[in-house]
Every structure is written in structure tokens, then in C-alpha cells.
Design an enzyme around this catalytic site. Structure first.
Site, PDB file in Angstrom:
ATOM      1  N   LYS A   1       0.836  -1.185   0.000  1.00  0.00           N
ATOM      2  CA  LYS A   1       0.000   0.000   0.000  1.00  0.00           C
ATOM      3  C   LYS A   1       0.881   1.247   0.000  1.00  0.00           C
ATOM      4  O   LYS A   1       2.046   1.106   0.360  1.00  0.00           O
ATOM      5  CB  LYS A   1      -0.969  -0.007   1.186  1.00  0.00           C
ATOM      6  CG  LYS A   1      -0.337   0.383   2.534  1.00  0.00           C
ATOM      7  CD  LYS A   1      -1.377   0.564   3.587  1.00  0.00           C
ATOM      8  CE  LYS A   1      -1.856   1.978   3.698  1.00  0.00           C
ATOM      9  NZ  LYS A   1      -1.137   2.809   4.660  1.00  0.00           N
TER      10      LYS A   1
ATOM     11  N   HIS B   1      -1.374  -5.035   5.479  1.00  0.00           N
ATOM     12  CA  HIS B   1      -0.669  -5.784   6.528  1.00  0.00           C
ATOM     13  C   HIS B   1      -1.575  -6.105   7.719  1.00  0.00           C
ATOM     14  O   HIS B   1      -1.245  -6.960   8.523  1.00  0.00           O
ATOM     15  CB  HIS B   1       0.637  -5.093   6.945  1.00  0.00           C
ATOM     16  CG  HIS B   1       0.447  -3.950   7.890  1.00  0.00           C
ATOM     17  ND1 HIS B   1       0.166  -2.683   7.479  1.00  0.00           N
ATOM     18  CD2 HIS B   1       0.500  -3.887   9.246  1.00  0.00           C
ATOM     19  CE1 HIS B   1       0.055  -1.889   8.529  1.00  0.00           C
ATOM     20  NE2 HIS B   1       0.251  -2.594   9.623  1.00  0.00           N
TER      21      HIS B   1
ATOM     22  N   LYS C   1      -2.290  -9.895  10.682  1.00  0.00           N
ATOM     23  CA  LYS C   1      -2.369  -9.930  12.150  1.00  0.00           C
ATOM     24  C   LYS C   1      -3.236 -11.105  12.591  1.00  0.00           C
ATOM     25  O   LYS C   1      -4.304 -11.331  12.038  1.00  0.00           O
ATOM     26  CB  LYS C   1      -2.960  -8.623  12.687  1.00  0.00           C
ATOM     27  CG  LYS C   1      -2.053  -7.421  12.420  1.00  0.00           C
ATOM     28  CD  LYS C   1      -2.705  -6.150  12.924  1.00  0.00           C
ATOM     29  CE  LYS C   1      -1.954  -4.920  12.450  1.00  0.00           C
ATOM     30  NZ  LYS C   1      -0.868  -4.496  13.303  1.00  0.00           N
TER      31      LYS C   1
ATOM     32  N   GLU D   1      -3.190   5.532  17.567  1.00  0.00           N
ATOM     33  CA  GLU D   1      -1.730   5.393  17.676  1.00  0.00           C
ATOM     34  C   GLU D   1      -1.186   6.537  18.525  1.00  0.00           C
ATOM     35  O   GLU D   1      -1.718   7.654  18.455  1.00  0.00           O
ATOM     36  CB  GLU D   1      -1.088   5.480  16.296  1.00  0.00           C
ATOM     37  CG  GLU D   1      -1.566   4.420  15.342  1.00  0.00           C
ATOM     38  CD  GLU D   1      -0.854   4.554  14.003  1.00  0.00           C
ATOM     39  OE1 GLU D   1       0.162   3.866  13.824  1.00  0.00           O
ATOM     40  OE2 GLU D   1      -1.293   5.342  13.167  1.00  0.00           O
TER      41      GLU D   1
ATOM     42  N   ASP E   1      -4.749   7.148   4.563  1.00  0.00           N
ATOM     43  CA  ASP E   1      -3.709   6.265   5.078  1.00  0.00           C
ATOM     44  C   ASP E   1      -4.297   5.023   5.759  1.00  0.00           C
ATOM     45  O   ASP E   1      -3.725   3.944   5.683  1.00  0.00           O
ATOM     46  CB  ASP E   1      -2.858   7.063   6.089  1.00  0.00           C
ATOM     47  CG  ASP E   1      -1.618   6.317   6.543  1.00  0.00           C
ATOM     48  OD1 ASP E   1      -0.953   5.695   5.699  1.00  0.00           O
ATOM     49  OD2 ASP E   1      -1.303   6.358   7.754  1.00  0.00           O
TER      50      ASP E   1
ATOM     51  N   HIS F   1      -7.119  -0.492   6.064  1.00  0.00           N
ATOM     52  CA  HIS F   1      -7.142  -1.209   7.341  1.00  0.00           C
ATOM     53  C   HIS F   1      -8.518  -1.201   8.019  1.00  0.00           C
ATOM     54  O   HIS F   1      -9.031  -2.231   8.427  1.00  0.00           O
ATOM     55  CB  HIS F   1      -6.114  -0.614   8.312  1.00  0.00           C
ATOM     56  CG  HIS F   1      -4.736  -0.503   7.736  1.00  0.00           C
ATOM     57  ND1 HIS F   1      -4.237  -1.392   6.823  1.00  0.00           N
ATOM     58  CD2 HIS F   1      -3.752   0.407   7.940  1.00  0.00           C
ATOM     59  CE1 HIS F   1      -2.997  -1.039   6.498  1.00  0.00           C
ATOM     60  NE2 HIS F   1      -2.675   0.048   7.164  1.00  0.00           N
TER      61      HIS F   1
ATOM     62  N   LYS G   1      -3.532   9.790  14.969  1.00  0.00           N
ATOM     63  CA  LYS G   1      -2.163   9.791  15.477  1.00  0.00           C
ATOM     64  C   LYS G   1      -2.141  10.626  16.753  1.00  0.00           C
ATOM     65  O   LYS G   1      -2.979  11.506  16.948  1.00  0.00           O
ATOM     66  CB  LYS G   1      -1.230  10.462  14.467  1.00  0.00           C
ATOM     67  CG  LYS G   1      -1.210   9.803  13.088  1.00  0.00           C
ATOM     68  CD  LYS G   1      -0.111   8.792  12.971  1.00  0.00           C
ATOM     69  CE  LYS G   1      -0.010   8.212  11.580  1.00  0.00           C
ATOM     70  NZ  LYS G   1       0.528   6.858  11.559  1.00  0.00           N
TER      71      LYS G   1
HETATM   72  C1  BG6 Z   1       0.336   1.913   7.973  1.00  0.00           C
HETATM   73  C2  BG6 Z   1       0.163   3.418   7.956  1.00  0.00           C
HETATM   74  O1  BG6 Z   1      -0.314   1.336   6.876  1.00  0.00           O
HETATM   75  O2  BG6 Z   1      -0.206   1.402   9.174  1.00  0.00           O
HETATM   76  C3  BG6 Z   1       0.821   4.034   9.170  1.00  0.00           C
HETATM   77  O3  BG6 Z   1       0.728   3.932   6.768  1.00  0.00           O
HETATM   78  C4  BG6 Z   1       0.331   3.390  10.442  1.00  0.00           C
HETATM   79  O4  BG6 Z   1       0.598   5.432   9.198  1.00  0.00           O
HETATM   80  C5  BG6 Z   1       0.429   1.872  10.348  1.00  0.00           C
HETATM   81  O5  BG6 Z   1       1.124   3.867  11.514  1.00  0.00           O
HETATM   82  C6  BG6 Z   1      -0.242   1.216  11.538  1.00  0.00           C
HETATM   83  O6  BG6 Z   1       0.038  -0.145  11.537  1.00  0.00           O
HETATM   84  P1  BG6 Z   1       0.033  -0.970  12.887  1.00  0.00           P
HETATM   85  O7  BG6 Z   1       0.294  -2.387  12.432  1.00  0.00           O
HETATM   86  O8  BG6 Z   1       1.125  -0.410  13.729  1.00  0.00           O
HETATM   87  O9  BG6 Z   1      -1.317  -0.786  13.490  1.00  0.00           O
END
Ligand code: BG6
Length: 511
Positions: A168, A198, A202, A236, A255, A260, A361
């Protein structure tokens, strides 16, 4: 009611053997993703005996490194990223499979050199002509690489399978995602394309399918008759982590949401697939995205909220600068670092049940979770007892920081009289299966090598994801936010996010 430490689960198992022989070609082979995630994940697969003997890695990058230099670079950086203790013998096995070729990714000639290097490496390691191309480059290269691979004959499957994994972000909006899909489809068959999200690597996310469809007890209540609403939170504590240049053009909505958060939503809301065949599962996920009620532009102001953090303090992390003070972020940036929205799903199972999504964030905590809030029980039984408020049951699927599933329900507080307390019944992965030393990319890589596409995004889902958020992108793009920054780092976002639920008589869960 946590399970005691080290429970032994009864495991119903399908044996797993080493993945299909192949050469894994990593474009961006000396880059951040390759070093931090892909190489450690491959090493973990090797440790578990899931890589075949007939296997090699070919890094491709613009840096001038030979095989030797590449191995040295990885060897010196890798200890910081490995999630397991490095076994010297295993490492030797792994390191001798690492190769490197320098290439200008725009240059068609470079792909001829790549083809001949692949002949040599695949011959030495007897992998056959099976190549997995992993595009771990900036997104601007995706189309070029696919086209150049096609022109060099490297995507033809006459001598062995050829697959392409694409990271991505897949496009910047609906139009660019469609254009990218069209360019890819002109070269590759959909069965050769593995679009990564990704989150699907998980464990708890994958477990959602098992939890819902391998257990008979949840499905009967998984609908509008019993569920009041669903909250999906991806919070986050980090800021933009040195990615200001990318993030300032992307923002929280692009993003995180079309990929996600909508993955989490579709796994939570989809109908049971009639098999675990990749296309059957992906059909059901796509149907849910299609069923999301389109948000009209005039509704965006009522159904979506954006925010940007200013300076603040995060417990345990200390003072954090405002977003506009981050490196490579425009001093008057209108980019959102927080997005929340209410989505409705137009189907029989979910009609009228809101799904509230939020991501941001610099929130007070790192939390990724799905909370299914059930309707309240009728009050009648407790008339005259002093119990005036029955809290709703909640099923909580935790994805980060710990991976767990818990059920919240009311219980009697011991002692005379009727008093009620909220208690939780918890299943924590670590208690049953031990902590898994993984990067999150192991299953995705293993599946891609085996051609198993269930955890990858199909072209239609990617476009549907963008379609859901496009009206929000359009309205936010057209109206400059006048109140940014509108939440301090270390808080749960702007007050409008609370208002979004308050207008429906609800509130965000206190995570
Ligand atoms: C990424 C984003 O795809 O996922 C990031 O570009 C983000 O901005 C991240 O921090 C979060 O992934 P995870 O696995 O830490 O929840």
C-alpha cells in the site's frame, strides 16, 4: 476471569509444509520495509522450517551493492529487527540465499539484466522458474515495475508461476486506484496479483473469521436484532515518524480507512462464506463494502469528522510537537491526522445499525480494537431492586497492543442486597499460544509463495474501499479546515468526534 498462564489449547490442525520453491525478488531490497519487516519475517519462516531448500532472495535497489555488500548490510542491520534469537547455522543457510542486483527501475534494459540474474540464481538454487516479485518501493514505481516486468517477459507463466505482491498505498483516490488496477490488469492476470494490507497478517484479524464462523454461538446474535452498534478504533500514540512528506499528502483518512479500517469492518460484518476458498471469502467481503450506504456530499458534515493534533503531552512519552511542526509537513498544513465516521450497511443483517470508525495519530494510547455493543437487556426483572441501569454487553476484539477477545457482562457483586458490577471474560492469545515472535508478514509471505490469496485484496475490494471514502475526500479537499489544529496530542481527538456519537445518544468506548 483471565485464563491462567500457559493454558494448553486443543489444537485442530492442518499440517503446514515448506512453501513452494521460488526466488523472491524484492524491489526496494535495501529499503526500510525490506530490512525491518520482510527479511526478519523470512528468517522467522526459515526458523520454523517453512522455507524450502530451493529458495533464494534477490534484492533489487538503486544503491550500488553487490551480493557481498547486500549480505553485509543486512547482517549488520538485522539483529535490531529480528524477533527471535539468531541461530548462526540457520543464519548461514539464510545468508547464502541473499543476492542483490542494482537497477534503475525506470530503465527497461535493467529488467533484461534482472532476467539473466534470475536465470542464474534460480539455476543455482534449483527453484525452477517460479518468481515472486515483491514491490516494496514508493508507490510511484508500482505501475512502471509491473509494465517493465511484463515487457521483459518476466510475468509469463509458461515455465513456472509468476506473482507480484503490491504494497500500500494502492492509489491516492478512486480514480487513481482504478487506473492502477487497469494498468496492472493489462499485464497480469488477477490470480498473479497479491495486494497487501498488513492488517490481514495480524493473528486476531485472521481469527475474526474463525471466531465468527467456526463457533456456533455467536452467529445467531450477530445482527441488527441483538447488536446496537459497532465501534472500530485504531489509535496510535506515534506521530508521523519521519514520514511527513508522504503523510502530509495522504492524511489519516487515506492512510488508514479504505484499507485497514474497512478490512476490519468487512470481516466483522460479512456474511458467512460457504467455503474458505479465497474468492468465495473475498466475494463476501466485497459485498459488504458494496452495501455500505453511500455518503452524500451534504451528509459528510454530519457523518464524518476530521482533526489535526497540536502540541501536547502523551502519558509515558512526554511532550509532543504539533503536527505542523513535524519535519516535512507544511507549516499551514490542512492535512488531517484524525478521522472518524459513521457508516451504515444496507443489508438485512445490519440495516439501521451504525458502524463508527475512528483513527488518529498522537492519541493517548495505542489501541486497535473492534467493540460490538449489544442491545440492553429489558429492565423488568430488576424492578424494585435498586438496579436502575443495566449496562450493555460488549464483545471486544483487541488487535493491539495485546491480542485478545473479551466479553463484558453484568454480575452480582457478592454480599447481601442486589448490586451489579461489570466483569470481563477474557481470552488472551499469549496465555494460550505463548507470545508469537513475528513481524506480521510471515503468513502473508508464506501464503503468497503458495498462491493462497485469501489474505490479499482483490482489485474490486480496493476500488470499493476508495469508493466509500471518496465523497469525504472530495468535501474535505474542497473545504479548508478552519479550526486546525483542533485536538492536543495525547487526547482522543476533536470534540466533534464525541458529538458524532452523542447525536445518536451514544459515546465512544473508553479504551
Ligand atoms: C500503515 C500506515 O499502513 O499502518 C501508518 O501507513 C500506520 O501510518 C500503520 O502507523 C499502523 O500499523 P500498525 O500495524 O502499527 O497498526
Amino acid at each position: 476471569m483471565s485464563a491462567p498462564e500457559e493454558q494448553s489449547p486443543e489444537i485442530v490442525e492442518t499440517p503446514r509444509g515448506p512453501a513452494s520453491p521460488c526466488v523472491l525478488v524484492i524491489f526496494g531490497g535495501s529499503g526500510d520495509l525490506a530490512q525491518r519487516k520482510l527479511i526478519p519475517a523470512l528468517y522467522n519462516l526459515a526458523e520454523e522450517g517453512l522455507l524450502p531448500e530451493q529458495f533464494a532472495i534477490l534484492g533489487v535497489g538503486s544503491t550500488d551493492l553487490g551480493d557481498h555488500g547486500y549480505r553485509e548490510r543486512i547482517e549488520s542491520n538485522i539483529p535490531g529487527y529480528l524477533t527471535t534469537e539468531c541461530d548462526p547455522q540457520r543464519w548461514r543457510w539464510f545468508a547464502e540465499r541473499l543476492h542483490y542486483v542494482q537497477a534503475d527501475l525506470e530503465d527497461g534494459e535493467a529488467y533484461k539484466a534482472l532476467a539473466s540474474r534470475l536465470e542464474e540464481v534460480s539455476g543455482t538454487f534449483r527453484t525452477g522458474a517460479r518468481f515472486l516479485f515483491y514491490l516494496a518501493t514508493p508507490p510511484g514505481f508500482f505501475q512502471t515495475i509491473v509494465e517493465r516486468l511484463g515487457a521483459a517477459g518476466l510475468t509469463r507463466e509458461d515455465r513456472g508461476w509468476r506473482r507480484v505482491v503490491i504494497e500500500k498505498p494502492f492509489g491516492h483516490d478512486l480514480e487513481s486506484a482504478r487506473a492502477l488496477n487497469a494498468a496492472i490488469e493489462a499485464v497480469l492476470d488477477e490470480s498473479q496479483v497479491f495486494r497487501i494490507d498488513h492488517y490481514l497478517g495480524k493473528e486476531t484479524v485472521q481469527n475474526l473469521l474463525v471466531f465468527r464462523f467456526a463457533n456456533g454461538i455467536f452467529e445467531p446474535i450477530w445482527n441488527r436484532f441483538y447488536v446496537d452498534h459497532v465501534q472500530i478504533t485504531v489509535a496510535e500514540t506515534v506521530g508521523v515518524e519521519g514520514r511527513g512528506r508522504y503523510y502530509d499528502r495522504a492524511g489519516a483518512l487515506r492512510d488508514m480507512v479504505p484499507n485497514h479500517l474497512l478490512q476490519l469492518l468487512s470481516l466483522t460484518a460479512m456474511e458467512p462464506p460457504n467455503s474458505f476458498d479465497a474468492d468465495v471469502v473475498r466475494d463476501e467481503k466485497a459485498k459488504i463494502l458494496q452495501a455500505i450506504q453511500p455518503i452524500g456530499e451534504e451528509q459528510v458534515l454530519h457523518q464524518a469528522v476530521r482533526g489535526q493534533y497540536g502540541a501536547g503531552e502523551i502519558e509515558g512519552l512526554g511532550a509532543a510537537p504539533g503536527y505542523r511542526e513535524e519535519p516535512e509537513v507544511a507549516p499551514q498544513s490542512p492535512t488531517e491526522t484524525f478521522a472518524a465516521m459513521k457508516l451504515l450497511i444496507d443489508n438485512w443483517r445490519w440495516a439501521g445499525i451504525p458502524f463508527y470508525l475512528r483513527t488518529g495519530k498522537r492519541m493517548p494510547k495505542r489501541v486497535t480494537e473492534i467493540a460490538i455493543q449489544f442491545k440492553r437487556a429489558p429492565h423488568v426483572l430488576f424492578r424494585g431492586t435498586g438496579v436502575h441501569h443495566l449496562p450493555p454487553n460488549q464483545l471486544l476484539v483487541r488487535i493491539a497492543p495485546e491480542e485478545s477477545i473479551s466479553m463484558r457482562f453484568g454480575a452480582k457483586v457478592p454480599g447481601p442486597g442486589l448490586r451489579m458490577g461489570n466483569v470481563e471474560m477474557d481470552f488472551a492469545y499469549a496465555n494460550y499460544f505463548g507470545a508469537t515472535p513475528a513481524t506480521g508478514y510471515e503468513t502473508l509471505l508464506y501464503d503468497a509463495m503458495n498462491g493462497e490469496a485469501i489474505l490479499f485484496q482483490r482489485a474490486d475490494s480496493v476500488e470499493l474501499g476508495w469508493q466509500v471514502i471518496q465523497p469525504i475526500l472530495d468535501v474535505w479537499g474542497a473545504l479548508t479546515p478552519r479550526t486546525f489544529p483542533n485536538y492536543p496530542a495525547g487526547s482522543w481527538g476533536p470534540w466533534e468526534a464525541d458529538e458524532l456519537l452523542a447525536q445518536d445518544g451514544r459515546a465512544w468506548r473508553k479504551c
